[in-house]
Each structure stands twice: as structure tokens, then as C-alpha cells.
Write a protein that holds these residues in place. Structure first.
Motif, PDB file in Angstrom:
ATOM      1  N   LYS A  95      11.521   0.044  12.056  1.00 44.63           N
ATOM      2  CA  LYS A  95      11.847  -1.258  11.491  1.00 44.63           C
ATOM      3  C   LYS A  95      11.356  -1.457  10.056  1.00 44.63           C
ATOM      4  O   LYS A  95      11.912  -2.279   9.323  1.00 44.63           O
ATOM      5  CB  LYS A  95      11.278  -2.372  12.374  1.00 44.63           C
ATOM      6  CG  LYS A  95      11.802  -2.355  13.808  1.00 44.63           C
ATOM      7  CD  LYS A  95      11.138  -3.431  14.655  1.00 44.63           C
ATOM      8  CE  LYS A  95      11.617  -3.386  16.097  1.00 44.63           C
ATOM      9  NZ  LYS A  95      10.948  -4.418  16.936  1.00 44.63           N
ATOM     10  N   SER A  96      10.338  -0.759   9.657  1.00 41.46           N
ATOM     11  CA  SER A  96       9.725  -1.018   8.355  1.00 41.46           C
ATOM     12  C   SER A  96      10.576  -0.539   7.186  1.00 41.46           C
ATOM     13  O   SER A  96      10.432  -1.028   6.067  1.00 41.46           O
ATOM     14  CB  SER A  96       8.355  -0.332   8.284  1.00 41.46           C
ATOM     15  OG  SER A  96       8.506   1.081   8.265  1.00 41.46           O
ATOM     16  N   GLU A  97      11.444   0.463   7.427  1.00 45.37           N
ATOM     17  CA  GLU A  97      12.247   1.101   6.376  1.00 45.37           C
ATOM     18  C   GLU A  97      11.369   1.773   5.324  1.00 45.37           C
ATOM     19  O   GLU A  97      11.771   1.932   4.172  1.00 45.37           O
ATOM     20  CB  GLU A  97      13.197   0.089   5.714  1.00 45.37           C
ATOM     21  CG  GLU A  97      14.208  -0.511   6.680  1.00 45.37           C
ATOM     22  CD  GLU A  97      15.194  -1.438   6.002  1.00 45.37           C
ATOM     23  OE1 GLU A  97      14.989  -1.763   4.814  1.00 45.37           O
ATOM     24  OE2 GLU A  97      16.175  -1.837   6.667  1.00 45.37           O
ATOM     25  N   LEU A  98      10.164   2.169   5.728  1.00 45.39           N
ATOM     26  CA  LEU A  98       9.274   2.931   4.856  1.00 45.39           C
ATOM     27  C   LEU A  98       9.424   4.418   5.188  1.00 45.39           C
ATOM     28  O   LEU A  98       9.304   4.799   6.357  1.00 45.39           O
ATOM     29  CB  LEU A  98       7.815   2.500   5.061  1.00 45.39           C
ATOM     30  CG  LEU A  98       7.496   1.043   4.730  1.00 45.39           C
ATOM     31  CD1 LEU A  98       6.058   0.722   5.110  1.00 45.39           C
ATOM     32  CD2 LEU A  98       7.738   0.742   3.259  1.00 45.39           C
ATOM     33  N   PRO A  99       9.682   5.264   4.205  1.00 41.00           N
ATOM     34  CA  PRO A  99       9.911   6.698   4.475  1.00 41.00           C
ATOM     35  C   PRO A  99       8.607   7.470   4.710  1.00 41.00           C
ATOM     36  O   PRO A  99       8.202   8.315   3.913  1.00 41.00           O
ATOM     37  CB  PRO A  99      10.624   7.170   3.202  1.00 41.00           C
ATOM     38  CG  PRO A  99      10.117   6.265   2.128  1.00 41.00           C
ATOM     39  CD  PRO A  99       9.921   4.918   2.784  1.00 41.00           C
ATOM     40  N   PHE A 100       7.953   7.180   5.828  1.00 43.39           N
ATOM     41  CA  PHE A 100       6.714   7.877   6.162  1.00 43.39           C
ATOM     42  C   PHE A 100       6.985   9.361   6.407  1.00 43.39           C
ATOM     43  O   PHE A 100       8.024   9.739   6.950  1.00 43.39           O
ATOM     44  CB  PHE A 100       6.085   7.284   7.422  1.00 43.39           C
ATOM     45  CG  PHE A 100       5.415   5.953   7.213  1.00 43.39           C
ATOM     46  CD1 PHE A 100       4.242   5.862   6.484  1.00 43.39           C
ATOM     47  CD2 PHE A 100       5.958   4.792   7.757  1.00 43.39           C
ATOM     48  CE1 PHE A 100       3.609   4.635   6.294  1.00 43.39           C
ATOM     49  CE2 PHE A 100       5.337   3.570   7.572  1.00 43.39           C
ATOM     50  CZ  PHE A 100       4.166   3.488   6.841  1.00 43.39           C
ATOM     51  N   TYR A 101       6.031  10.194   6.049  1.00 39.22           N
ATOM     52  CA  TYR A 101       6.086  11.615   6.410  1.00 39.22           C
ATOM     53  C   TYR A 101       5.960  11.756   7.921  1.00 39.22           C
ATOM     54  O   TYR A 101       6.617  12.586   8.540  1.00 39.22           O
ATOM     55  CB  TYR A 101       4.957  12.367   5.697  1.00 39.22           C
ATOM     56  CG  TYR A 101       4.887  13.834   6.026  1.00 39.22           C
ATOM     57  CD1 TYR A 101       5.693  14.746   5.358  1.00 39.22           C
ATOM     58  CD2 TYR A 101       3.997  14.315   6.993  1.00 39.22           C
ATOM     59  CE1 TYR A 101       5.623  16.101   5.665  1.00 39.22           C
ATOM     60  CE2 TYR A 101       3.922  15.658   7.301  1.00 39.22           C
ATOM     61  CZ  TYR A 101       4.743  16.558   6.625  1.00 39.22           C
ATOM     62  OH  TYR A 101       4.667  17.903   6.930  1.00 39.22           O
ATOM     63  N   ASP A 102       5.111  10.902   8.518  1.00 44.69           N
ATOM     64  CA  ASP A 102       4.964  10.903   9.971  1.00 44.69           C
ATOM     65  C   ASP A 102       4.304   9.594  10.401  1.00 44.69           C
ATOM     66  O   ASP A 102       3.562   8.973   9.630  1.00 44.69           O
ATOM     67  CB  ASP A 102       4.113  12.085  10.437  1.00 44.69           C
ATOM     68  CG  ASP A 102       4.336  12.426  11.906  1.00 44.69           C
ATOM     69  OD1 ASP A 102       5.111  11.708  12.569  1.00 44.69           O
ATOM     70  OD2 ASP A 102       3.744  13.416  12.379  1.00 44.69           O
ATOM     71  N   VAL A 103       4.607   9.165  11.622  1.00 44.85           N
ATOM     72  CA  VAL A 103       3.958   8.023  12.253  1.00 44.85           C
ATOM     73  C   VAL A 103       3.344   8.545  13.550  1.00 44.85           C
ATOM     74  O   VAL A 103       4.054   9.077  14.402  1.00 44.85           O
ATOM     75  CB  VAL A 103       4.945   6.883  12.556  1.00 44.85           C
ATOM     76  CG1 VAL A 103       4.223   5.729  13.233  1.00 44.85           C
ATOM     77  CG2 VAL A 103       5.630   6.418  11.274  1.00 44.85           C
ATOM     78  N   CYS A 121       0.827  -1.194   0.000  1.00 43.93           N
ATOM     79  CA  CYS A 121       0.000   0.000   0.000  1.00 43.93           C
ATOM     80  C   CYS A 121       0.871   1.257   0.000  1.00 43.93           C
ATOM     81  O   CYS A 121       0.660   2.172  -0.809  1.00 43.93           O
ATOM     82  CB  CYS A 121      -0.914  -0.007   1.225  1.00 43.93           C
ATOM     83  SG  CYS A 121      -1.932   1.475   1.418  1.00 43.93           S
ATOM     84  N   PHE A 122       1.859   1.302   0.880  1.00 40.57           N
ATOM     85  CA  PHE A 122       2.703   2.494   0.983  1.00 40.57           C
ATOM     86  C   PHE A 122       3.373   2.816  -0.346  1.00 40.57           C
ATOM     87  O   PHE A 122       3.312   3.953  -0.828  1.00 40.57           O
ATOM     88  CB  PHE A 122       3.779   2.298   2.063  1.00 40.57           C
ATOM     89  CG  PHE A 122       4.781   3.423   2.075  1.00 40.57           C
ATOM     90  CD1 PHE A 122       4.548   4.538   2.854  1.00 40.57           C
ATOM     91  CD2 PHE A 122       5.929   3.377   1.293  1.00 40.57           C
ATOM     92  CE1 PHE A 122       5.452   5.599   2.851  1.00 40.57           C
ATOM     93  CE2 PHE A 122       6.834   4.431   1.281  1.00 40.57           C
ATOM     94  CZ  PHE A 122       6.600   5.539   2.063  1.00 40.57           C
ATOM     95  N   TRP A 123       4.021   1.828  -0.950  1.00 38.69           N
ATOM     96  CA  TRP A 123       4.792   2.115  -2.161  1.00 38.69           C
ATOM     97  C   TRP A 123       3.905   2.481  -3.330  1.00 38.69           C
ATOM     98  O   TRP A 123       4.308   3.249  -4.219  1.00 38.69           O
ATOM     99  CB  TRP A 123       5.696   0.932  -2.503  1.00 38.69           C
ATOM    100  CG  TRP A 123       6.847   0.777  -1.560  1.00 38.69           C
ATOM    101  CD1 TRP A 123       7.074  -0.250  -0.687  1.00 38.69           C
ATOM    102  CD2 TRP A 123       7.927   1.705  -1.368  1.00 38.69           C
ATOM    103  NE1 TRP A 123       8.218  -0.019   0.030  1.00 38.69           N
ATOM    104  CE2 TRP A 123       8.769   1.166  -0.365  1.00 38.69           C
ATOM    105  CE3 TRP A 123       8.265   2.925  -1.942  1.00 38.69           C
ATOM    106  CZ2 TRP A 123       9.918   1.808   0.059  1.00 38.69           C
ATOM    107  CZ3 TRP A 123       9.410   3.577  -1.513  1.00 38.69           C
ATOM    108  CH2 TRP A 123      10.229   3.022  -0.529  1.00 38.69           C
ATOM    109  N   SER A 124       2.677   1.973  -3.372  1.00 38.09           N
ATOM    110  CA  SER A 124       1.778   2.334  -4.468  1.00 38.09           C
ATOM    111  C   SER A 124       1.406   3.812  -4.387  1.00 38.09           C
ATOM    112  O   SER A 124       1.276   4.486  -5.420  1.00 38.09           O
ATOM    113  CB  SER A 124       0.521   1.454  -4.452  1.00 38.09           C
ATOM    114  OG  SER A 124      -0.371   1.807  -3.416  1.00 38.09           O
ATOM    115  N   PHE A 125       1.238   4.345  -3.182  1.00 34.81           N
ATOM    116  CA  PHE A 125       0.943   5.769  -3.025  1.00 34.81           C
ATOM    117  C   PHE A 125       2.202   6.614  -3.199  1.00 34.81           C
ATOM    118  O   PHE A 125       2.169   7.698  -3.787  1.00 34.81           O
ATOM    119  CB  PHE A 125       0.315   6.040  -1.656  1.00 34.81           C
ATOM    120  CG  PHE A 125      -1.143   5.711  -1.596  1.00 34.81           C
ATOM    121  CD1 PHE A 125      -2.090   6.666  -1.917  1.00 34.81           C
ATOM    122  CD2 PHE A 125      -1.576   4.447  -1.240  1.00 34.81           C
ATOM    123  CE1 PHE A 125      -3.445   6.375  -1.886  1.00 34.81           C
ATOM    124  CE2 PHE A 125      -2.922   4.141  -1.200  1.00 34.81           C
ATOM    125  CZ  PHE A 125      -3.867   5.103  -1.534  1.00 34.81           C
TER     126      PHE A 125
END
Length: 245
Positions: A131-139, A104-108
């Protein structure tokens, strides 16, 4: 996974419930596609909107995003609630939920660089943050909730509060569940409509995936004729209501 169980119970054809190897493979493909699209549009300014060709070296579409669309993407925030450790809601296994989150993250992120995830538990916060290595704007961790089912509503309320008090400076909000894959083919048309009618909501079509064995055995579909990016040139619009091609 609900479809897997449903088909396995009713016809004995469906794949084993909880086996999501295709999702894992797709998530890797979507991630590489997202990073490639970002590098392509950061290095070259294009004047056309959503024009693409296929790169003969890696098989990815070369999607050229116009400066206007890029400006709109940068002003958009994607918000999604994510329940990982809490198994009281939803139908998916924990490890599978993590795979859905990545896909989901990478598709957006292919289009919109600002993706925010809301969580209810510290374990989910630590996973998404470290841990996810997903570059979220914020968690964002929301612990003071009466139950897990409150997280989607709290996500909307907290997003609204951040827009109103100025903590976030975005013009568009895209709310999604954390297991949906975005196929965004006409961003210019959608944004123009929202600019013209700022109080309206744009709702995407939701396509239901079927196990490959169901498609081949029950519906007699030849899956070898479809490539991973054929959706870019397909028209999924059905002849119903006021929907037009």
C-alpha cells in the motif's frame, strides 16, 4: 511531536501536537528530489563527486554523483525498524508515523537504492509491501519477538545473519530509525574513512527540529531567508571535541 507538546505546555507557543503538515509537504518535496536525482545520474556519467548546481526549471539541485560514489551507494543497504500499528512504543500518532516513514525513505533513496524495512505486525507488512508505494528492496516481517522494543535489536541481528550467510551481498550497512531524514553532503569522505577503518561506525549529527512559531517568536529567526535546499551549502559542524570544518 514531543517538542510540540513540550513547547505548548511550557510556553503556549508551540504548534498543535500531532499537526505535521510541514512533514507531509517536505515528504513530497523529498520524493520528487529523490526521483529527479536518480534520473539525473542514470542518464549521465559524471567524474566529479557531489558537485551540484540549481536547475532553473524545477528549483532542484543538480547533484552529480561520481561513478565511485554510485558504486558505493549500490553496495550499501539501509535498514530501519518500523512500528506503525503498535502504539506501545514511541510518541507519534499512527498516521503521522506513516508520513515520517515516507519522508525517511525518500531522503535515503535519493542516494542509496537499497532500503529495507523490518516490521513486527502483519498490518505494517501489508502496508509497506502493498500500500505504501515505496520501492523497498525488501520488507521483512519478524513476528517472534517478546515485545515491540525488541524490533531495533532484531533488525540488527537479522541484517547480520543475511550478510553472513550470503543472502545479501552488501559492503556497507546504514541503520536508521524510520523517522530520520538524511542530509548526505560528504559521502566520498565518509566512505573513504570506512574503507580505511572497516570496523568503525560513522555516526551522523542529529539536528532537532523546532516548531516554526518557536523559531520566530522565541528565537526571533527570519525563516523566509532559508530555501528548502540551503542545507547543501551549510556547515552544521559545531566547535566542540575533535570535530573540524
Amino acid at each position: 511531536e514531543r517538542l510540540q507538546r513540550r513547547w505548548a505546555k511550557s510556553s503556549g507557543i508551540g504548534s498543535s501536537a500531532g499537526v505535521v503538515d510541514t512533514v507531509i509537504t517536505s515528504a513530497g518535496l523529498i520524493k520528487n528530489f529523490a526521483l529527479y536525482t536518480h534520473s539525473l545520474n542514470q542518464s549521465t556519467i559524471k567524474t566529479t563527486s557531489y558537485n551540484f548546481t540549481i536547475n532553473s526549471m524545477n528549483g532542484f539541485p543538480n547533484i552529480y554523483i561520481s561513478p565511485l560514489d554510485k558504486e558505493r551507494f549500490d553496495k550499501t543497504v539501509v535498514v530501519m525498524p518500523f512500528l506503525g500499528t503498535d502504539m506501545g512504543a514511541g510518541h507519534s500518532k499512527l498516521n503521522n508515523r506513516l508520513q515520517y516513514l515516507h519522508a525517511c525513505f525518500w531522503s535515503f533513496y535519493t542516494y542509496i537504492p537499497n532500503v529495507v524495512v523490518y516490521v513486527k505486525h502483519m498490518k505494517d507488512y501489508e502496508y509497506c509491501k502493498d500500500k505504501s508505494e515505496l520501492p523497498f528492496y525488501d520488507v521483512i516481517l519478524l513476528t517472534d519477538l517478546p515485545k515491540s522494543a525488541s524490533l531495533p535489536v532484531a533488525t540488527v541481528q537479522q541484517t547480520k545473519a543475511r550478510i553472513i550467510d550470503g543472502r545479501w551481498n552488501f559492503s556497507y550497512i546504514f541503520f536508521t530509525e524510520s523517522d530520520q531524514i538524511l542530509m548526505f553532503r560528504i559521502p566520498d569522505i565518509i566512505y573513504e574513512h570506512l574503507d580505511l577503518y572497516p570496523r568503525r561506525l560513522a555516526l551522523p549529527h542529529r539536528l532537532m527540529p523546532y516548531p516554526d512559531l518557536v523559531l520566530t517568536n522565541t528565537h526571533e529567526r527570519n525563516l523566509s531567508t532559508n530555501g528548502p535546499f540551503d542545507w547543501l551549502s551549510m556547515n552544521c559542524c559545531m566547535k566542540r571535541q575533535n570535530c573540524v570544518d
